[in-house]
Motif scaffolding. Structure first.
Motif, PDB file in Angstrom:
ATOM      1  N   ASN A   1       0.838  -1.209   0.000  1.00  0.00           N
ATOM      2  CA  ASN A   1       0.000   0.000   0.000  1.00  0.00           C
ATOM      3  C   ASN A   1       0.868   1.253   0.000  1.00  0.00           C
ATOM      4  N   ASP A   2       1.965   1.206   0.755  1.00  0.00           N
ATOM      5  CA  ASP A   2       2.870   2.362   0.806  1.00  0.00           C
ATOM      6  C   ASP A   2       3.569   2.582  -0.532  1.00  0.00           C
ATOM      7  N   ASN A   3       3.687   1.505  -1.344  1.00  0.00           N
ATOM      8  CA  ASN A   3       4.317   1.634  -2.656  1.00  0.00           C
ATOM      9  C   ASN A   3       3.457   2.416  -3.642  1.00  0.00           C
ATOM     10  N   ILE A   4       2.135   2.364  -3.448  1.00  0.00           N
ATOM     11  CA  ILE A   4       1.196   2.898  -4.433  1.00  0.00           C
ATOM     12  C   ILE A   4       1.209   4.424  -4.451  1.00  0.00           C
ATOM     13  N   THR A   5       1.323   4.974  -5.658  1.00  0.00           N
ATOM     14  CA  THR A   5       1.194   6.418  -5.852  1.00  0.00           C
ATOM     15  C   THR A   5      -0.168   6.682  -6.478  1.00  0.00           C
ATOM     16  N   ALA A   6      -1.007   7.432  -5.787  1.00  0.00           N
ATOM     17  CA  ALA A   6      -2.350   7.733  -6.277  1.00  0.00           C
ATOM     18  C   ALA A   6      -2.536   9.240  -6.402  1.00  0.00           C
ATOM     19  N   VAL A   7      -3.201   9.655  -7.475  1.00  0.00           N
ATOM     20  CA  VAL A   7      -3.505  11.064  -7.688  1.00  0.00           C
ATOM     21  C   VAL A   7      -5.001  11.218  -7.909  1.00  0.00           C
ATOM     22  N   SER A   8      -5.498  12.403  -7.676  1.00  0.00           N
ATOM     23  CA  SER A   8      -6.935  12.641  -7.755  1.00  0.00           C
ATOM     24  C   SER A   8      -7.450  12.509  -9.187  1.00  0.00           C
TER      25      SER A   8
ATOM     26  N   ARG B   1      -1.275  19.983 -16.746  1.00  0.00           N
ATOM     27  CA  ARG B   1      -2.409  19.048 -16.784  1.00  0.00           C
ATOM     28  C   ARG B   1      -2.020  17.716 -16.155  1.00  0.00           C
ATOM     29  N   THR B   2      -2.957  17.144 -15.442  1.00  0.00           N
ATOM     30  CA  THR B   2      -2.781  15.855 -14.772  1.00  0.00           C
ATOM     31  C   THR B   2      -3.544  14.777 -15.553  1.00  0.00           C
ATOM     32  N   PRO B   3      -3.418  13.502 -15.160  1.00  0.00           N
ATOM     33  CA  PRO B   3      -4.147  12.443 -15.869  1.00  0.00           C
ATOM     34  C   PRO B   3      -5.654  12.663 -15.953  1.00  0.00           C
ATOM     35  N   SER B   4      -6.222  13.375 -14.987  1.00  0.00           N
ATOM     36  CA  SER B   4      -7.665  13.612 -15.050  1.00  0.00           C
ATOM     37  C   SER B   4      -8.043  14.427 -16.288  1.00  0.00           C
ATOM     38  N   CYS B   5      -7.119  15.257 -16.784  1.00  0.00           N
ATOM     39  CA  CYS B   5      -7.387  16.011 -18.018  1.00  0.00           C
ATOM     40  C   CYS B   5      -7.433  15.080 -19.219  1.00  0.00           C
TER      41      CYS B   5
ATOM     42  N   THR C   1     -13.190  11.242 -22.810  1.00  0.00           N
ATOM     43  CA  THR C   1     -14.658  11.265 -22.715  1.00  0.00           C
ATOM     44  C   THR C   1     -15.250  12.147 -23.803  1.00  0.00           C
ATOM     45  N   GLU C   2     -14.657  13.326 -24.017  1.00  0.00           N
ATOM     46  CA  GLU C   2     -15.143  14.240 -25.055  1.00  0.00           C
ATOM     47  C   GLU C   2     -14.955  13.628 -26.442  1.00  0.00           C
ATOM     48  N   LEU C   3     -13.848  12.943 -26.648  1.00  0.00           N
ATOM     49  CA  LEU C   3     -13.507  12.399 -27.957  1.00  0.00           C
ATOM     50  C   LEU C   3     -14.368  11.203 -28.335  1.00  0.00           C
ATOM     51  N   THR C   4     -14.566  10.272 -27.386  1.00  0.00           N
ATOM     52  CA  THR C   4     -15.224   8.995 -27.695  1.00  0.00           C
ATOM     53  C   THR C   4     -16.648   8.876 -27.186  1.00  0.00           C
ATOM     54  N   GLY C   5     -17.013   9.692 -26.219  1.00  0.00           N
ATOM     55  CA  GLY C   5     -18.312   9.537 -25.579  1.00  0.00           C
ATOM     56  C   GLY C   5     -18.307   8.449 -24.527  1.00  0.00           C
ATOM     57  N   ILE C   6     -17.137   7.906 -24.232  1.00  0.00           N
ATOM     58  CA  ILE C   6     -16.995   6.834 -23.237  1.00  0.00           C
ATOM     59  C   ILE C   6     -16.238   7.380 -22.034  1.00  0.00           C
ATOM     60  N   GLN C   7     -16.848   7.345 -20.868  1.00  0.00           N
ATOM     61  CA  GLN C   7     -16.219   7.887 -19.660  1.00  0.00           C
ATOM     62  C   GLN C   7     -15.449   6.791 -18.918  1.00  0.00           C
ATOM     63  N   PRO C   8     -14.137   6.926 -18.783  1.00  0.00           N
ATOM     64  CA  PRO C   8     -13.356   5.911 -18.065  1.00  0.00           C
ATOM     65  C   PRO C   8     -13.761   5.809 -16.596  1.00  0.00           C
ATOM     66  N   ASP C   9     -13.640   4.587 -16.063  1.00  0.00           N
ATOM     67  CA  ASP C   9     -13.917   4.354 -14.643  1.00  0.00           C
ATOM     68  C   ASP C   9     -12.677   4.636 -13.803  1.00  0.00           C
ATOM     69  N   ASP C  10     -11.511   4.280 -14.335  1.00  0.00           N
ATOM     70  CA  ASP C  10     -10.244   4.432 -13.617  1.00  0.00           C
ATOM     71  C   ASP C  10      -9.138   4.699 -14.626  1.00  0.00           C
ATOM     72  N   PHE C  11      -7.975   5.113 -14.110  1.00  0.00           N
ATOM     73  CA  PHE C  11      -6.815   5.262 -14.986  1.00  0.00           C
ATOM     74  C   PHE C  11      -5.562   4.757 -14.296  1.00  0.00           C
TER      75      PHE C  11
ATOM     76  N   THR D   1       1.204   4.697 -11.462  1.00  0.00           N
ATOM     77  CA  THR D   1       0.456   5.732 -10.739  1.00  0.00           C
ATOM     78  C   THR D   1      -1.008   5.522 -11.073  1.00  0.00           C
ATOM     79  N   VAL D   2      -1.864   5.501 -10.071  1.00  0.00           N
ATOM     80  CA  VAL D   2      -3.279   5.211 -10.292  1.00  0.00           C
ATOM     81  C   VAL D   2      -4.146   6.340  -9.749  1.00  0.00           C
ATOM     82  N   ASP D   3      -5.431   6.315 -10.124  1.00  0.00           N
ATOM     83  CA  ASP D   3      -6.350   7.323  -9.572  1.00  0.00           C
ATOM     84  C   ASP D   3      -6.705   6.964  -8.139  1.00  0.00           C
TER      85      ASP D   3
END
Length: 575
Positions: free
Chosen positions: A127-134, A236-240, A246-256, A360-362
């Motif tokens: 768990n301490d290894n994991i890097t998570a961003v908003s 810009r961060t991964p959320s961008c 989402t804008e390009l495909t119309g498909i909203q990702p659940d996670d990254f 790095t995960v969300d």
């Protein structure tokens, strides 16, 4: 006689002498008595002179009910019992078995406690290894086990780690160099990995972004820019990137998930390398890849050079490199699913250690438990049903010498629609020819007017509210006014069905045309009276129902013309 029938006290193994005392319920150390003893406890002790009298006396004493009372302990130095008493020794063997089990059980319990403690510490370490961003509210809020999964995998060109100075752009902030939208079907039977070219011209929307100090800042969007600038550019961060997809495909990702150069090297090392194939010799000075024609097991630096190569394959552009990357990921998946990985504890532990450090995960995937759950869902996939494809594009017409690309507006929307409707690009199951022909025949023939269609709608496994949503759509948009919501079906169905009587076939064909139902969804049967007492068809919305107006026609295995695809189970040689 003494030499044969008498045991020495110093030769007795104490472990053989532990017996259960029924009076106390505890084990006691009981050494072998050296004098003859009466089976009945008492002050009188038999001697050699009265032994002949003692024996009959023991035979005439009635046994008391309950467990046999054990003889008293022998005092050190007392005479040993005669050989005749040795007949009871099997009881002592049983006691030895109980003693061994007691020690083994205690030792096992100690080991389990130790392992549990170590396991807890190791999980905490992971768990301490994991890097998570908003995710900054850009995703759906995380994948769900009962729904289709859309996972955005981003590879950046940021130079991190030793030995990566020769790769990517010097001083890059980490753009979205490689981006794949992985769609896993709701039933986990198939998946589609959609590559998005980094040089695709698109619009990047405004991005609310969490700053390092915890505050939020909206980074203004830009129009007609390369897709890869959706990450890193202007902070810009991964959320961008998620919002841009989402804008390009119309498909909203659940996670990254985000990986840099180092991740490719360390992950391939962790699994012992992956097997790739080349149709020709490659010596690329830009990517540092030098491999001969044929099959190779690559890892570390070679693996990174492989996925970075573009000038020596295909047309030498980014689209050619995407093909290499898809082949590499197919090989990685085959290796991860192989017995050589799954049955090796050392590899699994190394993979867990490496994976949690490399990615790095969300913040919806910020624990090893959540990553494990996602891994279990992805692990249900069969490589032969994982299809790799690329967003359909054409050369940018605004450039005299094309460097960038734009969407192919005739085929790209079809690809996006197939993914949104959870349709497999690869046929998972094939119907027999005769059955297929019979099913197709149900759709052939005359069709009634929409106003003549009389149907009851039941929810048989679709999302809550689907029956009412469909009723409103049919009546307001399609003119099927003789329709009604009949509530929930008695049982849930995997597939949507339309049951009808023989004289309602023309109505069934019309409704199938309106809803995009396949021939297999039509079930010849009988009609049921509606609320007005009139015969009506029965439409039962199954788990495959995607929403009012979304076609349910099964097109598994068919893709728009010109769209290239490959499956993860096949080894293809890069050209």
């Amino acid at each position: 006689m003494d030499a044969q029938g008498r045991g020495r006290a110093d030769n007795i193994d104490p472990a053989d002498q532990w017996v259960l005392n029924p009076n106390t319920g505890e084990y006691e150390l009981r050494l072998t008595p050296s004098t003859p003893q009466s089976a009945v406890p008492g002050p009188r002790r038999a001697t050699a002179q009265n032994r002949s009298v003692a024996a009959p006396e023991r035979e005439t004493v009635p046994k008391s009910p309950g467990p046999e009372v054990p003889p008293p302990r022998r005092r050190r130095g007392a005479p040993e019992e005669p050989p005749a008493r040795r007949g009871r020794r099997p009881v002592k063997k049983k006691a030895k078995t109980k003693k061994v089990l007691m020690w083994t059980g205690g030792g096992l319990a100690f080991v389990l406690v130790a392992v549990s403690a170590a396991g807890y510490l190791y999980i905490k370490h992971l768990n301490d290894n994991i890097t998570a961003v908003s995710d900054d509210g850009a995703s759906t809020g995380g994948f769900s086990k009962g729904k289709a999964i859309n996972l955005l995998v981003i590879g950046t060109d940021k130079r991190t780690g030793a030995g990566n100075e020769g790769y990517g752009d010097a001083g890059s902030v980490g753009h979205a160099d490689t981006t794949i939208l992985l769609h896993v079907s709701k039933d986990r039977s198939n998946a589609t990995a959609l590559s998005i070219p980094r040089d695709l011209i698109t619009d990047v929307p405004d991005c609310p972004t969490t700053q390092s100090d915890g505050s939020s800042k909206v980074i203004p969007g830009t129009t007609s820019v390369r897709f890869n600038t959706s990450l890193g550019q202007d902070g810009r961060t991964p959320s961008c990137t998620v919002r841009t997809v989402t804008e390009l495909t119309g498909i909203q990702p659940d996670d990254f998930m985000v990986a840099d150069f180092n991740a490719v090297k360390t992950l391939t090392d962790a699994v012992g390398g992956v097997e790739v194939c080349l149709a020709k010799d490659i010596d690329d000075s830009d990517s540092h890849l030098k491999l001969s024609k044929g099959t190779h097991n690559i890892s570390g630096e070679q693996a990174l050079a492989f996925v970075r190569t573009r000038h020596s394959v295909g047309f030498g552009g980014d689209l050619s490199r995407i093909t290499l990357q898809q082949q590499f990921l197919s090989a990685l998946m085959r290796k991860l699913k192989s017995n050589s990985t799954l049955t090796s504890p050392s590899k699994m532990l190394k993979l867990a250690e490496t994976g949690t450090k490399a990615l790095t995960v969300d913040d919806n995937l910020d624990s090893i438990g959540k990553l494990k759950d996602l891994g279990l869902e992805l692990g249900k996939l069969n490589p032969k049903n994982l299809t790799f494809t690329t967003v359909p594009v054409v050369d940018n017409p605004a450039e005299k010498t094309p460097v960038t690309v734009v969407l192919n507006n005739s085929t790209a929307p079809q690809v996006f629609s197939l993914i949104k409707s959870d349709t497999s690009f690869t046929a998972v199951k094939k119907e027999a020819a005769k059955e297929k022909a019979a099913v197709a025949a149900r759709l052939k023939g005359t069709k009634s007017a929409a106003s003549a269609v009389r149907v009851r709608i039941l929810n048989g496994g679709a999302d809550a509210g689907s029956a009412q949503e469909t009723l409103t759509w049919l009546q307001n948009d399609e003119g099927v006014l003789k329709s009604e919501n009949a509530g929930n079906a008695p049982a849930n169905l995997a597939k949507t069905t339309l049951e009808y009587a023989p004289d309602q076939a023309d109505q069934a064909r019309r409704l199938a045309d309106i809803m995009g139902l396949s021939g297999s969804a039509l079930k010849p049967g009988k009609s049921v009276q509606n609320s007005q007492g009139l015969p009506a068809m029965t439409l039962t919305l199954g788990k495959d129902f995607k929403g009012a107006g979304v076609p349910l026609t099964s097109t598994a295995g068919s893709t728009p013309e010109g769209v290239q695809k490959s499956t993860a189970d096949k080894v293809e040689c890069a050209k």
